[in-house]
Design a protein around this motif. Structure first.
Motif, PDB file in Angstrom:
ATOM      1  N   HIS A  92       0.846  -1.088  -0.037  1.00  0.00           N
ATOM      2  CA  HIS A  92       0.071  -0.045   0.086  1.00  0.00           C
ATOM      3  C   HIS A  92       0.905   1.363   0.015  1.00  0.00           C
ATOM      4  N   SER A  93       0.504   2.129  -0.858  1.00  0.00           N
ATOM      5  CA  SER A  93       1.179   3.396  -0.721  1.00  0.00           C
ATOM      6  C   SER A  93       0.335   4.668  -0.427  1.00  0.00           C
ATOM      7  N   SER A  94       1.029   5.681   0.027  1.00  0.00           N
ATOM      8  CA  SER A  94       0.318   6.879   0.426  1.00  0.00           C
ATOM      9  C   SER A  94       1.116   8.081  -0.424  1.00  0.00           C
ATOM     10  N   SER A  95       0.094   8.618  -1.104  1.00  0.00           N
ATOM     11  CA  SER A  95       0.909   9.806  -1.965  1.00  0.00           C
ATOM     12  C   SER A  95       1.664  11.025  -0.988  1.00  0.00           C
ATOM     13  N   GLY A  96       0.999  11.372  -0.180  1.00  0.00           N
ATOM     14  CA  GLY A  96       1.916  12.667   0.500  1.00  0.00           C
ATOM     15  C   GLY A  96       1.743  13.869  -0.247  1.00  0.00           C
ATOM     16  N   THR A  97       1.809  14.950   0.090  1.00  0.00           N
ATOM     17  CA  THR A  97       1.875  16.113  -0.644  1.00  0.00           C
ATOM     18  C   THR A  97       3.203  16.516  -1.073  1.00  0.00           C
ATOM     19  N   THR A  98       4.287  16.135  -0.352  1.00  0.00           N
ATOM     20  CA  THR A  98       5.748  16.620  -0.606  1.00  0.00           C
ATOM     21  C   THR A  98       6.489  15.104  -0.642  1.00  0.00           C
ATOM     22  N   GLY A  99       7.253  15.528  -1.358  1.00  0.00           N
ATOM     23  CA  GLY A  99       8.400  14.387  -1.619  1.00  0.00           C
ATOM     24  C   GLY A  99       7.824  13.055  -1.848  1.00  0.00           C
ATOM     25  N   ASN A 100       8.903  12.187  -1.787  1.00  0.00           N
ATOM     26  CA  ASN A 100       8.398  10.560  -2.211  1.00  0.00           C
ATOM     27  C   ASN A 100       7.151  10.074  -1.393  1.00  0.00           C
ATOM     28  N   PRO A 101       6.279   9.168  -2.150  1.00  0.00           N
ATOM     29  CA  PRO A 101       5.312   8.691  -1.456  1.00  0.00           C
ATOM     30  C   PRO A 101       5.798   7.752  -0.227  1.00  0.00           C
ATOM     31  N   THR A 102       5.198   7.154   0.523  1.00  0.00           N
ATOM     32  CA  THR A 102       5.454   5.979   1.471  1.00  0.00           C
ATOM     33  C   THR A 102       4.870   4.864   0.894  1.00  0.00           C
ATOM     34  N   VAL A 103       5.725   3.795   1.030  1.00  0.00           N
ATOM     35  CA  VAL A 103       5.145   2.258   0.924  1.00  0.00           C
ATOM     36  C   VAL A 103       5.278   1.371   1.996  1.00  0.00           C
ATOM     37  N   ILE A 104       4.261   0.746   1.970  1.00  0.00           N
ATOM     38  CA  ILE A 104       4.225  -0.173   3.148  1.00  0.00           C
ATOM     39  C   ILE A 104       3.928  -1.855   2.684  1.00  0.00           C
ATOM     40  N   LEU A 105       4.899  -2.601   2.781  1.00  0.00           N
ATOM     41  CA  LEU A 105       4.841  -3.884   2.411  1.00  0.00           C
ATOM     42  C   LEU A 105       4.169  -5.100   3.277  1.00  0.00           C
ATOM     43  N   HIS A 106       3.376  -6.110   2.618  1.00  0.00           N
ATOM     44  CA  HIS A 106       2.995  -7.057   3.340  1.00  0.00           C
ATOM     45  C   HIS A 106       3.371  -8.487   2.803  1.00  0.00           C
ATOM     46  N   THR A 107       3.623  -9.330   3.582  1.00  0.00           N
ATOM     47  CA  THR A 107       3.431 -10.674   3.389  1.00  0.00           C
ATOM     48  C   THR A 107       2.128 -11.370   3.391  1.00  0.00           C
ATOM     49  N   GLN A 108       1.973 -12.756   3.221  1.00  0.00           N
ATOM     50  CA  GLN A 108       0.664 -13.159   3.254  1.00  0.00           C
ATOM     51  C   GLN A 108       0.227 -13.439   4.877  1.00  0.00           C
ATOM     52  N   LYS A 109       1.367 -13.826   5.671  1.00  0.00           N
ATOM     53  CA  LYS A 109       1.259 -13.678   7.151  1.00  0.00           C
ATOM     54  C   LYS A 109       0.563 -12.365   7.840  1.00  0.00           C
ATOM     55  N   ASP A 110       1.085 -11.221   7.110  1.00  0.00           N
ATOM     56  CA  ASP A 110       0.802  -9.888   7.549  1.00  0.00           C
ATOM     57  C   ASP A 110      -0.457  -9.551   7.413  1.00  0.00           C
ATOM     58  N   LEU A 111      -0.956 -10.100   6.167  1.00  0.00           N
ATOM     59  CA  LEU A 111      -2.531  -9.707   5.567  1.00  0.00           C
ATOM     60  C   LEU A 111      -3.522 -10.484   6.612  1.00  0.00           C
ATOM     61  N   ASP A 112      -2.884 -11.827   6.859  1.00  0.00           N
ATOM     62  CA  ASP A 112      -3.817 -12.558   7.665  1.00  0.00           C
ATOM     63  C   ASP A 112      -3.807 -12.228   8.978  1.00  0.00           C
ATOM     64  N   GLU A 113      -2.762 -11.709   9.533  1.00  0.00           N
ATOM     65  CA  GLU A 113      -3.175 -11.100  10.837  1.00  0.00           C
ATOM     66  C   GLU A 113      -3.733  -9.947  10.904  1.00  0.00           C
ATOM     67  N   TRP A 114      -3.620  -8.946   9.848  1.00  0.00           N
ATOM     68  CA  TRP A 114      -4.314  -7.586   9.736  1.00  0.00           C
ATOM     69  C   TRP A 114      -5.833  -8.043   9.663  1.00  0.00           C
ATOM     70  N   ALA A 115      -6.258  -9.152   8.861  1.00  0.00           N
ATOM     71  CA  ALA A 115      -7.636  -9.619   8.645  1.00  0.00           C
ATOM     72  C   ALA A 115      -8.014  -9.878  10.156  1.00  0.00           C
ATOM     73  N   ASN A 116      -7.349 -10.757  10.657  1.00  0.00           N
ATOM     74  CA  ASN A 116      -7.698 -11.252  12.046  1.00  0.00           C
ATOM     75  C   ASN A 116      -7.848 -10.179  13.149  1.00  0.00           C
ATOM     76  N   ARG A 294       4.682  -7.991  12.936  1.00  0.00           N
ATOM     77  CA  ARG A 294       4.912  -7.986  11.441  1.00  0.00           C
ATOM     78  C   ARG A 294       6.141  -8.308  10.924  1.00  0.00           C
ATOM     79  N   GLU A 295       5.924  -8.973   9.587  1.00  0.00           N
ATOM     80  CA  GLU A 295       6.918  -9.587   8.965  1.00  0.00           C
ATOM     81  C   GLU A 295       7.671  -8.883   7.708  1.00  0.00           C
ATOM     82  N   ALA A 296       6.924  -8.244   7.044  1.00  0.00           N
ATOM     83  CA  ALA A 296       7.293  -7.713   5.767  1.00  0.00           C
ATOM     84  C   ALA A 296       8.343  -6.219   6.225  1.00  0.00           C
ATOM     85  N   MET A 297       7.718  -5.588   7.200  1.00  0.00           N
ATOM     86  CA  MET A 297       8.080  -4.348   7.253  1.00  0.00           C
ATOM     87  C   MET A 297       7.749  -3.974   8.805  1.00  0.00           C
ATOM     88  N   PRO A 298       8.454  -4.470   9.981  1.00  0.00           N
ATOM     89  CA  PRO A 298       8.190  -3.963  11.279  1.00  0.00           C
ATOM     90  C   PRO A 298       8.772  -2.642  11.222  1.00  0.00           C
TER      91      PRO A 298
END
Ligand code: AMP
Ligand code: ZN
Length: 434
Positions: A92-116, A294-298
């Motif tokens: 997932h990425s958020s655009s932000g008004t200045t500079g680079n956007p930010t990126v958050i990475l997820h593994t399948q385990k992260d998505l599962d925990e998130w849904a939980n 979190r696995e992909a990006m603590p």
């Protein structure tokens, strides 16, 4: 219906304080070990001489470095990953008004925990598999879309990915599908109600709505009560942010006495934004979150910029996960006018005490003759008997709250710009900022 309660972690929701802290220490140590796979944290920890074994209590989190949004931008796009990219299944990425956007990475385990986590929140407020859940929030990069989609499905509800906008269609879905629960930003909920009124639909009689999840933007207790009374539902505050996955970080329980932050997922700190030292319970400071499963990006000690305070660590609902106050706003939302610090939410709180006013308002800041001025435009819900007297009374009450006198303009309903995502409440046109 047979309910699979495995994902609800009922044992984790009602842990004692000692059990929560023991789990947090264990998970924090594991997280630190895992973070050594990210060049960013490896370098930081080595520079600071930090080893996972140094963490012996939750308070030891303070030995660790902070992470900021700027760090996310500087390492864009994948510099903060703690796993090889091929293990990741989504970003997932958020655009932000200045500079680079930010990126958050997820593994399948992260998505599962998130849904939980989201399922746990929805269960907590009384939603069950036989509910029909309409997600009227933006999909795509905005995490309120997929975050609630997977969480609501995990709970077993019939989930309608309505997305935001096309309000007439939303209402048709609500009535045709027997929608019992909606997730939306608070400003969009009021828009749905306005269109229901135009269509002659009475939500109490003509719909099965009973529970709303509202969040993603600051809103006042007054706004929540308005929404509850308007639709005849219970509305629960939902807090999340992309950097922490998205929704599911914190949610109100049925007591509606603050947001339970899930402490088996996050270590919560409230610090003074200037000194970065912890503030005592009850005092407002900046929310700092450390992810511990979190696995992909603590993220370690992530400075959220959101301002809030600790309300308690127990709750009549039986859960001992820390309770924080609804967000006062972000430190970047604070307006400084003639030396006075003001948050938009303070203005909202006063406006919504007037039943003649709708919930749509816009604050405009200008510089006139070298002076900061504030204009508050607000739409009328109904025509007042004496609009001059009403504007005067609103001005007086606002002055009591914010200590300076704004210019109040009452507008007919539907005049101000409507947003389907997060509402824009402030337009800063002051020359000093240009
Ligand atoms: P995003 O990552 O774009 O979803 O934005 C996250 C930000 O939205 C948070 O840092 C908060 O500033 C704000 N936010 C999310 N949920 C709430 C809420 N329930 N109350 C107040 N602000 C919120
Ligand atoms: Zn509770």
């Amino acid at each position: 219906m047979q309910v699979n309660s495995e994902y609800l972690h009922p044992d984790k929701e009602c842990l004692s304080r000692e059990e929560i802290e023991a789990l947090q220490v264990k998970r924090l140590q594991e997280t630190l070990r895992h973070c050594m796979n990210s060049p960013f944290y490896k370098k930081k920890f080595e520079e600071m001489g930090i080893k996972p074994e140094d963490i012996k209590s939750v308070a030891d989190v303070r030995k660790l470095p902070f992470t900021t949004k700027q760090d996310l931008r500087d390492t864009y796009p994948f510099g903060l990953a703690s796993v090889p990219l091929e293990k990741c299944v989504r970003l997932h990425s958020s655009s932000g008004t200045t500079g680079n956007p930010t990126v958050i990475l997820h593994t399948q385990k992260d998505l599962d925990e998130w849904a939980n986590a989201v399922a746990r929140c929805l269960w907590m407020v009384g939603l069950r598999p036989n509910d029909v859940f309409q997600n009227s929030s933006g999909y795509g990069m905005f995490t309120g879309g997929l975050g609630f989609q997977y969480g609501a499905e995990r709970l077993g509800m019939l989930t309608v990915p309505a997305a935001a906008g096309n309000t007439l269609r939303q209402i048709k879905f609500i009535t045709d599908f027997g929608t019992t629960a909606i997730h939306a930003v608070p400003s969009y909920v009021t828009r749905i109600k306005e269109v229901m009124d135009q269509q002659g639909i009475d939500p109490r009689k003509d719909t099965k709505l009973r529970i709303l999840a509202i969040g993603a933007e600051p809103h006042s207790e007054e706004q929540r009560k308005r929404i509850e009374n308007m639709l005849g539902v219970k509305a629960y505050n939902s807090f999340g942010m992309s950097e922490m996955c998205g929704p599911g970080v914190a949610f109100e329980c049925k007591e509606q006495n603050g947001l339970h932050f899930w402490e088996d997922y996050y270590i919560v700190e409230i610090v003074d934004p200037e000194t970065l030292e912890p503030v005592p319970d009850g005092e407002i400071g900046e929310l700092v979150l450390t992810t511990i499963n979190r696995e992909a990006m603590p993220l370690i000690r992530y400075r959220t910029r959101d301002l809030t305070r600790v309300l308690g660590r127990t709750c009549p609902c039986g859960r001992n996960h820390i309770r924080l106050d609804r967000m006062k706003g972000r430190s970047d939302d604070m307006m400084v006018l003639r030396g006075v610090n003001i948050f938009p939410i303070q203005i909202e709180k006063i406006l919504l005490q007037f039943k003649e006013l709708s919930t749509n308002y816009l604050i405009t800041l200008t510089t006139d003759n070298d002076n900061d001025n504030m204009t508050v435009e607000v739409e009328l819900a109904s025509q007042p008997a004496d609009s001059v007297a009403l504007a005067k009374e609103i001005t007086r009450r606002l002055k009591d709250e914010i200590l300076l006198t704004p210019h109040v303009k009452l507008l007919p309903l539907g005049t101000l710009p409507q947003s389907e995502g997060k509402a824009v409440r402030v337009k800063d046109l002051r020359t000093v900022y240009q």
